[in-house]
Design an enzyme around this catalytic site. Structure first.
Site, mmCIF file in Angstrom:
data_model
loop_
_atom_site.group_PDB
_atom_site.id
_atom_site.type_symbol
_atom_site.label_atom_id
_atom_site.label_comp_id
_atom_site.label_asym_id
_atom_site.label_seq_id
_atom_site.Cartn_x
_atom_site.Cartn_y
_atom_site.Cartn_z
ATOM 1 N N SER A 30 0.788 -1.312 -0.068
ATOM 2 C CA SER A 30 0.000 0.106 -0.018
ATOM 3 C C SER A 30 0.769 1.161 -0.064
ATOM 4 O O SER A 30 1.748 1.397 0.842
ATOM 5 C CB SER A 30 -0.703 -0.103 1.171
ATOM 6 O OG SER A 30 -1.534 1.161 1.218
ATOM 7 N N GLU A 52 -7.967 7.243 -14.026
ATOM 8 C CA GLU A 52 -7.402 8.199 -12.983
ATOM 9 C C GLU A 52 -6.579 9.444 -13.463
ATOM 10 O O GLU A 52 -6.836 10.590 -12.823
ATOM 11 C CB GLU A 52 -6.520 7.474 -11.948
ATOM 12 C CG GLU A 52 -7.110 6.416 -11.159
ATOM 13 C CD GLU A 52 -6.471 5.879 -10.196
ATOM 14 O OE1 GLU A 52 -6.101 6.311 -9.215
ATOM 15 O OE2 GLU A 52 -6.185 4.490 -10.357
ATOM 16 N N HIS A 66 -14.136 -14.814 -27.185
ATOM 17 C CA HIS A 66 -15.384 -15.683 -26.634
ATOM 18 C C HIS A 66 -16.515 -14.977 -26.026
ATOM 19 O O HIS A 66 -17.476 -15.659 -25.370
ATOM 20 C CB HIS A 66 -14.819 -16.787 -25.851
ATOM 21 C CG HIS A 66 -13.761 -17.640 -26.421
ATOM 22 N ND1 HIS A 66 -14.057 -18.700 -27.515
ATOM 23 C CD2 HIS A 66 -12.437 -17.350 -26.656
ATOM 24 C CE1 HIS A 66 -12.974 -19.220 -27.805
ATOM 25 N NE2 HIS A 66 -12.117 -18.413 -27.339
ATOM 26 N N LYS A 75 -13.047 7.465 0.252
ATOM 27 C CA LYS A 75 -12.445 6.885 1.532
ATOM 28 C C LYS A 75 -12.905 7.539 2.634
ATOM 29 O O LYS A 75 -13.233 6.918 3.660
ATOM 30 C CB LYS A 75 -10.998 7.051 1.125
ATOM 31 C CG LYS A 75 -10.140 5.961 0.259
ATOM 32 C CD LYS A 75 -8.736 6.131 0.255
ATOM 33 C CE LYS A 75 -8.230 4.936 -0.949
ATOM 34 N NZ LYS A 75 -6.889 5.095 -1.102
#
Ligand code: F6R
Length: 396
Positions: A125, A262, A278, A373
């Site tokens: 992170s 982004e 497919h 967030k």
């Protein structure tokens, strides 16, 4: 027939805004002063340092000390979200024909049931504060996995210190997605350190040399006429770009899609051959009122195996050329798999930022992610409860 265009639906992205051309170039894409005003947080200068960031990532990882028991893992899980997870996808694609260990990328609060003490978990992170990643980290601690963290800051750094988890500490202050070098290169170096693969370092150094050469061709100061990233941005402007890759380029296609989201603040999609033949291919049979809103970017490899080359060429001829607004092909450079992947990734990164400029949007801020967030945190404070559990585990 009634015909909607992307411009009709997104009037702020009007094609008319930057129509004036000079020598086949776009006035705006060659106007560095104007671009610097739009790119207020210097995404271009971070992008230009990509090769040097890769070099720095090697150094930071080489000094990492790993416990002896980390040698010979049976399974690998790369844990992360968004810009921090994509390095895991690149790693998985790159390793496909190199390592005998399964690798999965987990973008989730929980880890798959198969994880155990023989599993090596990379907890990644950039900010160190992403709740899904922290939750997966706690899960891995409870399962006694071998864990290596990669972070610049935050709780992940803090928890790793408390628990003595080996950590690649990377520089802070970038947008996570712009730190891709630091979030991907360490995985390769660590694998070499653990003896799972050999020659990773050599392959990285070779790719970095290529990236430096490509940089000269696609950087901001290179005029549109000679700049493939600027030209490509002009080509796909005003459409929803769909990026199609093949085999090991699936992760690069996904990266490009996320960069359009982004950086360019544009909807985008990705898929890969042969699977897309497919299902997704049938979607192109739909009415032109929809299909003409999309462009397709095909990521090509000059050494494509014949069965794939044939498939891609036929798909373009049979349907894409007829139904998409634009069909655009980008060709990988270099002689190794890594060089090919990173060459396309680098062109794609620049391309997405040029597209942002053409739309007049600042490539760096991702306001909606930040807002989401915060809103989530207000309702359920998952991170604080993880923090308590980690503190208890650290005491043991
Ligand atoms: C922002 C970005 C996002 C973040 C994601 C996870 O540049 O790319 O996709 O990467 O929200 O955050 P971190 O990377 O801090 O764990």
């Amino acid at each position: 027939m009634l015909s909607y265009t992307y411009e009709f639906i997104y009037p702020q992205y009007s094609l008319k805004r930057t129509k004036t051309r000079r020598h086949g170039g776009d006035v705006l894409l060659d106007n560095i002063q104007q671009i610097k005003k739009i790119d207020s947080q210097n995404m271009f200068s971070v992008l230009e340092k990509f090769p040097e960031h890769c070099e720095d990532a090697i150094k930071r990882t080489e000094s990492l000390i790993l416990p002896e028991r980390f040698r010979g893992p049976e399974k690998i899980v790369v844990l992360g979200m968004g810009g921090s997870a994509i390095g895991g996808d690149l790693f998985r694609n790159w390793l496909y024909d190199k390592a005998e260990i399964p690798v999965i990328v987990s973008r989730e609060y929980i880890l798959p049931k198969f994880v155990d003490k023989e599993t090596l978990v990379f907890a990644i992170s950039y900010s160190g504060n992403t709740e899904e990643t922290l939750s997966g980290f706690l899960y891995a601690v409870k399962k006694s996995c071998m864990i290596i963290s990669i972070t610049s800051n935050g709780r992940l750094q803090d928890f790793s210190r408390q628990l003595g988890v080996p950590t690649v500490e990377i520089p802070s202050g970038m947008a996570p997605r712009a730190a891709i070098s630091y979030l991907f290169i360490p995985l390769l170096i660590i694998f070499e350190k653990l003896g799972v693969i050999s020659n990773a370092r050599e392959e990285i150094i070779d790719a970095i040399e290529l990236l430096k050469r490509i940089r000269e061709e696609i950087r901001l100061s290179t005029p549109t006429e000679e700049n493939i990233a600027k030209k490509s941005a002009m080509e796909i402007k005003g459409t929803v770009p769909l990026v199609y890759g093949q085999r090991y380029l699936e992760s690069v296609a996904k990266r490009m899609k996320c960069q359009f989201n982004e950086n360019s603040k544009s909807l985008s999609g990705y898929d890969f051959f042969p699977e897309l033949n497919h299902n997704e291919t049938v979607g192109w049979e739909g009415p032109e009122i929809f299909t003409k809103m999309f462009s397709v970017i095909l990521l090509r490899d000059p050494d494509e195996p014949p069965e794939l080359k044939n498939r891609i060429d036929i798909t373009i001829k049979l349907i894409l050329e007829k139904k998409a607004k634009k069909v655009h092909q980008l060709t990988a450079r270099g002689s190794t798999k890594l060089a090919k992947m990173l060459s396309l990734l680098y062109i794609g990164d620049f391309l997405s930022v040029y597209l942002a400029i053409l739309y007049g949007v600042d490539p760096t801020p991702v306001k909606i992610i930040t807002r989401l967030k915060k809103e989530l945190e207000k309702k359920i404070d998952i991170v604080s409860s993880i923090e308590k559990e980690i503190r208890e585990l650290a005491k043991k």
